[in-house]
Design a protein around this motif. Structure first.
Motif, PDB file in Angstrom:
ATOM      1  N   THR B  28       0.705  -1.183  -0.073  1.00 60.66           N
ATOM      2  CA  THR B  28      -0.035  -0.022   0.060  1.00 60.66           C
ATOM      3  C   THR B  28       0.879   1.329  -0.046  1.00 60.66           C
ATOM      4  N   ALA B  29       2.152   1.237   0.639  1.00 56.47           N
ATOM      5  CA  ALA B  29       3.063   2.253   0.703  1.00 56.47           C
ATOM      6  C   ALA B  29       3.318   2.454  -0.905  1.00 56.47           C
ATOM      7  N   ILE B  30       3.450   1.612  -1.769  1.00 58.05           N
ATOM      8  CA  ILE B  30       3.964   1.641  -3.326  1.00 58.05           C
ATOM      9  C   ILE B  30       2.819   2.335  -3.785  1.00 58.05           C
ATOM     10  N   ASP B  31       1.803   1.345  -3.608  1.00 62.99           N
ATOM     11  CA  ASP B  31       0.313   2.135  -4.348  1.00 62.99           C
ATOM     12  C   ASP B  31      -0.796   2.309  -3.397  1.00 62.99           C
ATOM     13  N   THR B  49       3.277  -0.910  15.785  1.00 67.78           N
ATOM     14  CA  THR B  49       4.278  -0.619  15.735  1.00 67.78           C
ATOM     15  C   THR B  49       4.719  -0.567  14.070  1.00 67.78           C
ATOM     16  N   ALA B  50       4.313  -1.603  13.449  1.00 68.36           N
ATOM     17  CA  ALA B  50       4.742  -1.764  11.915  1.00 68.36           C
ATOM     18  C   ALA B  50       4.164  -0.411  11.178  1.00 68.36           C
ATOM     19  N   VAL B  51       3.090  -0.006  11.516  1.00 72.52           N
ATOM     20  CA  VAL B  51       2.475   0.995  10.882  1.00 72.52           C
ATOM     21  C   VAL B  51       3.362   2.348  11.275  1.00 72.52           C
ATOM     22  N   ARG B  52       3.667   2.553  12.422  1.00 66.06           N
ATOM     23  CA  ARG B  52       4.585   3.907  12.677  1.00 66.06           C
ATOM     24  C   ARG B  52       5.822   3.611  12.254  1.00 66.06           C
ATOM     25  N   GLY B  53       6.585   2.552  12.359  1.00 65.96           N
ATOM     26  CA  GLY B  53       7.776   2.023  11.720  1.00 65.96           C
ATOM     27  C   GLY B  53       7.781   2.359  10.201  1.00 65.96           C
ATOM     28  N   LEU B  54       6.727   1.857   9.482  1.00 66.78           N
ATOM     29  CA  LEU B  54       6.693   2.226   7.986  1.00 66.78           C
ATOM     30  C   LEU B  54       6.751   3.537   7.558  1.00 66.78           C
ATOM     31  N   ALA B  55       5.973   4.375   8.168  1.00 70.46           N
ATOM     32  CA  ALA B  55       5.773   5.802   8.097  1.00 70.46           C
ATOM     33  C   ALA B  55       6.950   6.544   8.222  1.00 70.46           C
ATOM     34  N   HIS B  87       5.496  28.914   4.000  1.00 70.32           N
ATOM     35  CA  HIS B  87       6.409  28.390   3.490  1.00 70.32           C
ATOM     36  C   HIS B  87       6.291  26.868   3.282  1.00 70.32           C
ATOM     37  N   VAL B  88       7.071  26.215   2.425  1.00 72.10           N
ATOM     38  CA  VAL B  88       7.147  24.878   1.940  1.00 72.10           C
ATOM     39  C   VAL B  88       8.183  24.168   2.941  1.00 72.10           C
ATOM     40  N   ILE B  89       7.894  23.092   3.705  1.00 70.16           N
ATOM     41  CA  ILE B  89       8.778  22.572   4.543  1.00 70.16           C
ATOM     42  C   ILE B  89       8.686  21.060   4.346  1.00 70.16           C
ATOM     43  N   GLU B  90       9.761  20.219   4.787  1.00 70.11           N
ATOM     44  CA  GLU B  90       9.560  18.873   4.847  1.00 70.11           C
ATOM     45  C   GLU B  90       9.100  18.561   6.177  1.00 70.11           C
ATOM     46  N   LYS B  91       8.042  17.401   6.083  1.00 70.60           N
ATOM     47  CA  LYS B  91       7.536  16.978   7.323  1.00 70.60           C
ATOM     48  C   LYS B  91       7.559  15.433   7.173  1.00 70.60           C
ATOM     49  N   PRO B  92       7.613  14.693   8.218  1.00 66.95           N
ATOM     50  CA  PRO B  92       7.553  13.159   8.129  1.00 66.95           C
ATOM     51  C   PRO B  92       6.052  12.713   7.703  1.00 66.95           C
ATOM     52  N   THR B  93       5.908  11.450   7.032  1.00 64.59           N
ATOM     53  CA  THR B  93       4.747  11.268   6.541  1.00 64.59           C
ATOM     54  C   THR B  93       3.873  11.243   7.769  1.00 64.59           C
ATOM     55  N   PRO B  94       2.588  11.687   7.844  1.00 68.12           N
ATOM     56  CA  PRO B  94       1.766  11.699   9.134  1.00 68.12           C
ATOM     57  C   PRO B  94       1.076  10.185   9.407  1.00 68.12           C
ATOM     58  N   VAL B  95       1.138   9.957  10.490  1.00 67.47           N
ATOM     59  CA  VAL B  95       0.353   9.050  10.923  1.00 67.47           C
ATOM     60  C   VAL B  95      -0.742   9.553  11.925  1.00 67.47           C
ATOM     61  N   ASN B 133      -4.398  13.589   5.522  1.00 72.02           N
ATOM     62  CA  ASN B 133      -3.972  13.653   4.211  1.00 72.02           C
ATOM     63  C   ASN B 133      -2.488  13.250   3.800  1.00 72.02           C
ATOM     64  N   ARG B 134      -2.504  12.639   2.721  1.00 71.96           N
ATOM     65  CA  ARG B 134      -1.104  12.354   2.538  1.00 71.96           C
ATOM     66  C   ARG B 134      -0.214  11.065   3.324  1.00 71.96           C
ATOM     67  N   GLY B 135      -0.927  10.622   4.349  1.00 74.64           N
ATOM     68  CA  GLY B 135      -0.381   9.850   5.201  1.00 74.64           C
ATOM     69  C   GLY B 135      -0.971   8.593   5.605  1.00 74.64           C
ATOM     70  N   TYR B 136      -0.964   8.135   6.764  1.00 75.48           N
ATOM     71  CA  TYR B 136      -1.826   7.015   7.247  1.00 75.48           C
ATOM     72  C   TYR B 136      -2.746   7.342   8.161  1.00 75.48           C
ATOM     73  N   LEU B 137      -3.783   6.770   8.107  1.00 77.59           N
ATOM     74  CA  LEU B 137      -4.843   6.783   9.249  1.00 77.59           C
ATOM     75  C   LEU B 137      -5.080   5.218   9.972  1.00 77.59           C
ATOM     76  N   TYR B 138      -4.661   5.340  11.153  1.00 66.73           N
ATOM     77  CA  TYR B 138      -4.669   4.111  11.889  1.00 66.73           C
ATOM     78  C   TYR B 138      -5.928   3.808  12.845  1.00 66.73           C
TER      79      TYR B 138
END
Lengths: 566, 339
Positions: B28-31, B49-55, B87-95, B133-138
C-alpha cells in the motif's frame, strides 16, 4: 510467614519497582475494594512517588479533559479563547479509581497514550465485585503489575516500608543494571508456557527484574529478581497451567529437561549459577496462581473470560445511531454534540438585554445556559437466547438443527444487530455454552463441542436463560428466549430426578420469564407432540410451535418470525 | 534524500516475522490506490509498531507549513483554510490515530464552535481526516468502531475527498490516506460490505515459536534500552527498504500485466464467488505493486499467488456451515486455478 504477609511483602516490592521506573512498567492494576488495605497501598504509592505528578482520572472523563480543549465558560465570559490543559500532557502518573467502569473508547485512548507518550503511567484502581467487572483487556495488557488484594487481611498488611532515600539510591543504579545471558529467553519461555499470548508481558517482566535488582543494590539481575518478575507480571496473566516436565503441553515448548535439578542439555550452561531453571520459575508462577483460577481452568471456562471478557468496560449500550430527538440544555464536552441552531434560538431573545448590559454591543452574547445538545434515540440490539434440550430423550439430531439455526441467525446478524446465546440443559443441570455474542468465529468454536445425553432438567435450563437475559438487558439489549425441547421435564432445580417437582419448577421458571415481559417461543421437537408443552408455553406467555421435523432453516425462520417485537 | 532523525519509532525492518502484514503495508505504500489494510489478530503482535515504523521509513513529504491538510503546493490549499505560514517545509509522513469512540465531528471536522460563539464567524475546524491527508490513518479495534463512522471513513479513503455538508457548511478537502485498521475478530466482526472496502487483509498471530518470541523481546528490549544505538544499527536495512519502495513507486507506471494475468484474476474471483469487481482490481493492483517491489516490470503468476490470500480473503461469501477458514479456501482455489 503467612500467606497474606508473604503477599504483602510482594506488594511492597511491586510498589518499589514501579516507583523506580514507572514509564517502563506502564502501571499497576490494583484489584481491591475500597478499604483500609487499599488505603495503605495508596499511601505507600504517594510516599514512593514523591517528586512525580499524580493526576486523578475518572472513568467518564471526556476528551477535553484528557487532551485539553476549550474552556467554554471562560471563553464565553472573556470573549476570547481560553484553553484547558489536558491530563495527558506532560509526564505524570495517572491514578484512576473505579477502573472497572472504563469504556472501551477511553481504554483505547489511554492505551495509545501509554504506548506513544513517554513518561506516562497509570495506576488503575479496579473495584469490581464480580469476575466480569474488570479492567478492559487492552488496558490491562499495558500495565506490568497486576495485584489482586481482594482477600488481603488488614492484620497482614502493616504500613508499607518505602523509603524515598533508598529509592533515589536505587534509581541511580538502575541504568547500569545488566542482564545475564539467557534471562530474556527464560522469561519469554515461561510466558509462553503459561499461555500468555501478548509479547508485552515478557518485556514488562524484564523491566521489573531490572528494577528489583537495582532495589537490592545489585548491578546485575539475579535469580531472585527473575522470580519476582515472574510472580508479579507473568503469573497473574496465566491462561493455562504449565504442564509438568513429564508431559510437555504443546510441541511449541522445546523439550524440557527430564529432571529439574540437572539440566545438561541447556544451551546456556555458562549461566547456570545465575539463572534459576525454567521449571523453578514455573513453580513460582504456579504457586502464585489464585486457587479459583485453577478451578476455572479445570472447568475449561477460563477461555470464556479471556478473549471477549464482558466487563462493564466492554459493555456497549447499543448507542450506535438513531433518530434525532429534541435538543436539551446541557454542558458541552465528552461525546455531546452541540445543536447550534437550537443554541442560537435559545440565546436570541436575550440579545437586546445582554447587549445593553455589556460593553461589546456588536457581538453575539451566548451564555452557558443557552447551550443545547443533540440527542438521538436508538433502538437496542436483540439478544436471542436459545435454550436447547440436550437430554437423552431429545435426539442428537435436534441439537444439530439448533446449532445450524444459530449459525444461520448469526450469519445475518450484521444487518439485524442480533446477539445470540446458547444454553444447553441435560443430566442434572444446565450450562451456558455461548454467552451473548455476534462473533461467528467464537460461535463455531463453541458449538463444535456440544455434548448430549442424560435427564431433562428443564427448569435449570430456563433459569440459566433467565439469568442470561437479565445480564443482556443490563447491557442495553432486548433479550428473547427460544426454548427447544420435547417437554418431559424429569429433573428438578436441585438436580434430583423427580418428575412432579421438576414440572412445578419448570412452571415457576416459565412464569418468571413471562413476568419480565420478554418475547419467547416454545418449539416442540418431540416426534409426537405431547400435551404438556403448550401449557408451559402459556405459562411463559409464548407461542407454542410443534416442529417435529425442523431443519436448521425452518427453525431459524420460525424463531425469527415469532421473536420480532411487534 | 534526507537522512533519518536520530530518534524515532521502532524500525520497520527490525520487526521479527509477520511477513504477511509487512508485505501488505509495503504494497500500500507503493500504490496507495490499493486501499486500506485490515489487520486482524491478537494483541501485542506489533500492528501499530509496523504502521508507525513504515511511516517513519518513508521519505518525508514536502508540505506547506501552516496548511491543515498537508498540501504540497500553495495552490492546493483549500479555500476555507486561513493559512498564515506559507513556507514549504519537509515533514515526516503523518500517522494519525483514530481513537475508538471518536465523534463524527472529530473525524470529518465540524463548525468551529469556538470561533462561531466568540467571534460570530463561520469557520471550519478540520478533523482527523484532514490531518491524515497524504499519510496513514490508523484505527485500532476497527471492529468496535461505530458502523456509520467506518462507512464514512472507507468512503473518504476511496474517493480521496472529504465532503462536509452540515450546520450550514459546505466544505471539501483532499483526504488521501492509507487506512490501516486492526482488531480482534472474537470481539465482534465487521459487516461484509465494510470488509470488502478494505484493499488487503491479513491475519496476524503471536509467534508460536519460542526462538522467534525471544528474538522479538530481545530486539524490543535493545530498542528500549538504547534507542539511538538500535536505530543506527538498523538504519542500513531501513534505508535499503526505503530505496526499494521509492524505486518501485517510480516503476509502477511501467508495470505490465498481460492478458493471461487478467484472465487469471477474473478466474480466481469467479471461482471464489466474490461479489463485485473490486476483488479483481485490487488483486491486479497488488500484484503489480509486488512486481515492481521485486524489481521486475512484468506481473507473473507467482506474484498473483503471493498476493491472492491478502487481496481476496475478506471478500468471500460467508458460509456459516463451512468449517474451513477463508484463508484455506483462498489457498485451495489458488492452487486449483493457477496450478
Amino acid at each position: 510467614m503467612s500467606l497474606g504477609e508473604d503477599r504483602w511483602q510482594r506488594v511492597n516490592l511491586a510498589l518499589a519497582c514501579f516507583a523506580l521506573d514507572p514509564a517502563a512498567l506502564g502501571g499497576i492494576w490494583l484489584r481491591a475494594r475500597v478499604g483500609p488495605v487499599r488505603d495503605r497501598v495508596q499511601k505507600g504509592l504517594e510516599t514512593s512517588l514523591q517528586g512525580l505528578t499524580l493526576r486523578r482520572l475518572h472513568p467518564g472523563i471526556g476528551d477535553d479533559a484528557l487532551f485539553g480543549g476549550i474552556d467554554l465558560a471562560a471563553s464565553l465570559a472573556q470573549g476570547k479563547m481560553v484553553r484547558t490543559r489536558g491530563l495527558l500532557g506532560g509526564s505524570a502518573v495517572l491514578v484512576m479509581p473505579m477502573a472497572e467502569r472504563v469504556k472501551p473508547g477511553l481504554a483505547a485512548r489511554l492505551a495509545s497514550a501509554l504506548d506513544t507518550k513517554s513518561g506516562l503511567s497509570l495506576i488503575a484502581l479496579d473495584e469490581g465485585a464480580e469476575p466480569e467487572e474488570t479492567l478492559p483487556r487492552a488496558l490491562a495488557d499495558r500495565l506490568a503489575i497486576h495485584l489482586d488484594l481482594a482477600d488481603q487481611c488488614l492484620s497482614d498488611a502493616p504500613e508499607l516500608a518505602l523509603d524515598p532515600a533508598d529509592l533515589a539510591e536505587a534509581a541511580k543504579l538502575l541504568p547500569h543494571v545488566t542482564l545475564p545471558d539467557g534471562a530474556i529467553a527464560e522469561l519469554t519461555e515461561v510466558a509462553a508456557r503459561l499461555g500468555i499470548a501478548s509479547l508485552r508481558a515478557p518485556l514488562q517482566a524484564l523491566a521489573v527484574a531490572r528494577a528489583s535488582a537495582a532495589l537490592s543494590g545489585e548491578d546485575r539481575v539475579e535469580s531472585a529478581d527473575l522470580t519476582l518478575a515472574v510472580e508479579l507480571v507473568l503469573a497473574p496473566r496465566a491462561t493455562q497451567i504449565p504442564a509438568s516436565q513429564d508431559s510437555p503441553p504443546e510441541p511449541q515448548a522445546p523439550d524440557p529437561p527430564p529432571a529439574p535439578e540437572t539440566q545438561p542439555d541447556h544451551a546456556k550452561d555458562q549461566d547456570q549459577i545465575d539463572l534459576p531453571p525454567i521449571e523453578m520459575l514455573l513453580e513460582a508462577a504456579k504457586a502464585m496462581l489464585p486457587p479459583d483460577l485453577l478451578a476455572r481452568l479445570q472447568a475449561g471456562r477460563a477461555s470464556r473470560r479471556a478473549p471477549g471478557a464482558t466487563g462493564t468496560g466492554a459493555a456497549k449500550k447499543g448507542n450506535r445511531r438513531g433518530r434525532p430527538l429534541a435538543s436539551r440544555p446541557g454542558r458541552m464536552g465528552g461525546d455531546a454534540r452541540v445543536d447550534l441552531v437550537a443554541t442560537l434560538r435559545a440565546a436570541a431573545p436575550w440579545q437586546a438585554m445582554r447587549r445593553a448590559a455589556s460593553d461589546q454591543p456588536d457581538r453575539l452574547h451566548i451564555r452557558m445556559s443557552d447551550i443545547r445538545l443533540r440527542q438521538f434515540q436508538e433502538t437496542s440490539d436483540r439478544a436471542i437466547i436459545f435454550v436447547v434440550d440436550a437430554s437423552g430423550s431429545a435426539a442428537m439430531a435436534r441439537l444439530a438443527e439448533a446449532k445450524g439455526a444459530i449459525e444461520l441467525l448469526l450469519g445475518e446478524a450484521y444487518a439485524r444487530r442480533d446477539h445470540v446465546a446458547l444454553v444447553a440443559f441435560r443430566g442434572d443441570g444446565s450450562e451456558v455454552l455461548l454467552p451473548p455474542t455476534r462473533s461467528l468465529v467464537q460461535t463455531k468454536r463453541r458449538l463444535a463441542q456440544l455434548p448430549g445425553g442424560g435427564g431433562t432438567p428443564l427448569a435449570a435450563g430456563l433459569r440459566a436463560a433467565l439469568e442470561l437475559a437479565i445480564m443482556a438487558q443490563a447491557k442495553g439489549m432486548t433479550p428473547s428466549v427460544a426454548l427447544l425441547t420435547d417437554g418431559r421435564a424429569n429433573v428438578d432445580l436441585a438436580g434430583i430426578a423427580n418428575r412432579v417437582q421438576a414440572g412445578l419448577d419448570a412452571t415457576a421458571m416459565a412464569r418468571a420469564i413471562r413476568a419480565r415481559g420478554w418475547p419467547a417461543i416454545v418449539i416442540d421437537t418431540g416426534l409426537r407432540p405431547t400435551g404438556g408443552l403448550d401449557v408451559l408455553a402459556r405459562d411463559m406467555g409464548a407461542p407454542y410451535l410443534p416442529l417435529p421435523r425442523a431443519d436448521a432453516r425452518t427453525l431459524s425462520a420460525a424463531v425469527d418470525a415469532s421473536l420480532t417485537p411487534a | 534524500m534526507k537522512d533519518f532523525a536520530l530518534s524515532g519509532p521502532f524500525p520497520f525492518s527490525a520487526i521479527v516475522g509477520q511477513e504477511d502484514m509487512k508485505l501488505a503495508m509495503i504494497l500500500t505504500a507503493i500504490d496507495p490506490g490499493i486501499g486500506g489494510v485490515l489487520v486482524f489478530g491478537d494483541r501485542g503482535t506489533g500492528k501499530s509498531t509496523a504502521v508507525r515504523g513504515l511511516a517513519a521509513l518513508l521519505p518525508p513529504i514536502t508540505a506547506v507549513a501552516g496548511c491543515p491538510v498537508n498540501s504540497a503546493h500553495e495552490g492546493d490549499i483549500p479555500d476555507w483554510a486561513q493559512v498564515t505560514d506559507r513556507h514549504v517545509i519537509e515533514k515526516p509522513t503523518p500517522v494519525i490515530d483514530l481513537p475508538l469512540g471518536a465523534t463524527e465531528d472529530r473525524v470529518v471536522g465540524a463548525l468551529d464552535i469556538e470561533k462561531a460563539l466568540t467571534r460570530g464567524e463561520k469557520a471550519f475546524e478540520p478533523g482527523l481526516l484532514a490531518r491524515a491527508n497524504r499519510g496513514y490513518l490508523y484505527i485500532d479495534e476497527v471492529n468496535l468502531l461505530e458502523d456509520h463512522l467506518v462507512d464514512l471513513l472507507l468512503d473518504v479513503a476511496q474517493s480521496g475527498q472529504n465532503v462536509v455538508e452540515r450546520e450550514g457548511l459546505s466544505i471539501r478537502h483532499a483526504a488521501r490516506f492509507v487506512l490501516v485498521g486492526s482488531g480482534n475478530p472474537e470481539e465482534g466482526e465487521l459487516r461484509p460490505q465494510l470488509l470488502d472496502r478494505f484493499g488487503l487483509s491479513v491475519e496476524v498471530t503471536s509467534p508460536r515459536d519460542i526462538d522467534t518470541r525471544i528474538e522479538v523481546i530481545r530486539r524490543r528490549d535493545a530498542y528500549d534500552r538504547d534507542p539511538i544505538g538500535f536505530l543506527t544499527n538498523w538504519r542500513g536495512s531501513d534505508m535499503d527498504l526505503r530505496a526499494r519502495i521509492v524505486a518501485a513507486k517510480r516503476a509502477l507506471g511501467q508495470a505490465e500485466a498481460g492478458e493471461p494475468i487478467l484472465r487469471d484474476c477474473a478466474e480466481l474471483c469467479v471461482a471464489l464467488g466474490s461479489d463485485g469487481l473490486r476483488g479483481e482490481l485490487t488483486l491486479l493492483r497488488a500484484a503489480r505493486a509486488l512486481a515492481t517491489f521485486d524489481g521486475v516490470t512484468t506481473v507473473s503468476r507467482d506474484h498473483l499467488r503471493r498476493v491472492a490470500p491478502a487481496a481476496l480473503r475478506h471478500r468471500l461469501r460467508r458460509d456459516p456451515l463451512d468449517e474451513a477458514g477463508s484463508t484455506t479456501r483462498v489457498e485451495r482455489v489458488v492452487t486449483e486455478v493457477l496450478g
